[in-house]
Write a protein that holds these residues in place. Structure first.
Motif, PDB file in Angstrom:
ATOM      1  N   HIS A   1       6.544 -45.723 -15.431  1.00 57.75           N
ATOM      2  CA  HIS A   1       6.872 -46.078 -16.812  1.00 57.75           C
ATOM      3  C   HIS A   1       6.637 -44.895 -17.750  1.00 57.75           C
ATOM      4  O   HIS A   1       7.386 -44.714 -18.720  1.00 57.75           O
TER       5      HIS A   1
ATOM      6  N   ARG B   1       9.627 -43.770  -4.920  1.00 58.96           N
ATOM      7  CA  ARG B   1      10.142 -44.538  -6.057  1.00 58.96           C
ATOM      8  C   ARG B   1      10.742 -43.614  -7.120  1.00 58.96           C
ATOM      9  O   ARG B   1      11.714 -43.972  -7.792  1.00 58.96           O
TER      10      ARG B   1
ATOM     11  N   ASP C   1       6.071 -48.910 -10.542  1.00 58.39           N
ATOM     12  CA  ASP C   1       6.622 -48.837 -11.906  1.00 58.39           C
ATOM     13  C   ASP C   1       5.532 -48.717 -12.960  1.00 58.39           C
ATOM     14  O   ASP C   1       5.797 -48.232 -14.065  1.00 58.39           O
TER      15      ASP C   1
ATOM     16  N   ALA D   1       9.738 -42.883 -17.657  1.00 59.28           N
ATOM     17  CA  ALA D   1      11.008 -43.618 -17.684  1.00 59.28           C
ATOM     18  C   ALA D   1      11.879 -43.231 -18.872  1.00 59.28           C
ATOM     19  O   ALA D   1      13.113 -43.228 -18.773  1.00 59.28           O
TER      20      ALA D   1
ATOM     21  N   PHE E   1       6.612 -55.203 -14.964  1.00 56.89           N
ATOM     22  CA  PHE E   1       6.709 -54.148 -13.960  1.00 56.89           C
ATOM     23  C   PHE E   1       7.022 -54.772 -12.600  1.00 56.89           C
ATOM     24  O   PHE E   1       6.115 -55.286 -11.927  1.00 56.89           O
TER      25      PHE E   1
END
Length: 202
Positions: free
Chosen positions: A63, A126, A59, A66, A54
């Motif tokens: 995840h 993000r 992240d 994702a 990561f």
């Protein structure tokens, strides 16, 4: 080949395990209150190892969503229907099964995750990259030219707004049973607007 498959499975399991541990800590203490070192310690891996999986702290949370980055593209590529029709059907089926991606899900863990995601500025920022990658994948599936990119932006925006409206109402305490008809009607309206505006894809 079997060995490669095993390594890939182990890698995926590590991703899932570390992400789940991190999300649990973030939900308990708050995203900003938990360090990457604390996540690594809880996952029993080194900090450098964690960063290999990561690259950024955010992240660890993103995840979980994702694998949805190419979802719209996969729906379009794998269907014999026109793109807007296929995506409309897919979204309505998601509402029927209360897929968290549609926002129509009141499971406490799902609501907690959404509050973490949408209530943390660093994660919201993000997540913008996640939306851009969704658009890019869908645009490629639609042909890759400027018209495809413009269409993909509109389609991803409609899906996002529908999901956010459902999540907003669920998080405000509305019951799924009472909200479902409105969610379906809103989806029909949203995808109807896409069909009218993008006749070459409808």
């Amino acid at each position: 080949m079997a060995e490669m498959g095993l390594r890939e499975r182990k890698k995926r399991q590590t991703y899932e395990s570390v992400s789940e541990i991190a999300i649990r800590l973030f939900l308990e203490k708050g995203f900003d209150a938990v360090s990457v070192a604390e996540v690594a310690a809880a996952a029993e891996i080194s900090k450098p190892t964690l960063f290999r999986y990561f690259p950024a702290k955010e992240d660890l949370v993103l995840h979980r969503i994702a694998d949805h980055e190419d979802e719209a593209a996969r729906v379009v590529a794998g269907s014999g229907e026109r793109p807007v029709a296929a995506l409309r059907r897919h979204f309505l089926e998601g509402l029927e099964r209360e897929d968290p991606v549609t926002g129509l899900n009141d499971h406490p863990q799902v609501l907690a995750f959404h509050r973490l995601l949408y209530g943390t500025p660093a994660l919201v920022a993000r997540a913008h990259g996640h939306l851009e990658r969704q658009e890019a994948a869908l645009a490629e599936a639609l042909g890759g030219d400027l018209d495809a990119r413009l269409a993909a932006g509109q389609i991803i925006a409609v899906r996002r707004i529908l999901a956010m409206e459902n999540w907003r109402r669920v998080s405000a305490g509305e019951r799924i049973e009472e909200l479902r008809a409105d969610a379906v009607a809103a989806a029909e309206r949203g995808f109807g607007m896409l069909a009218d505006g993008l006749p070459w894809l409808a």
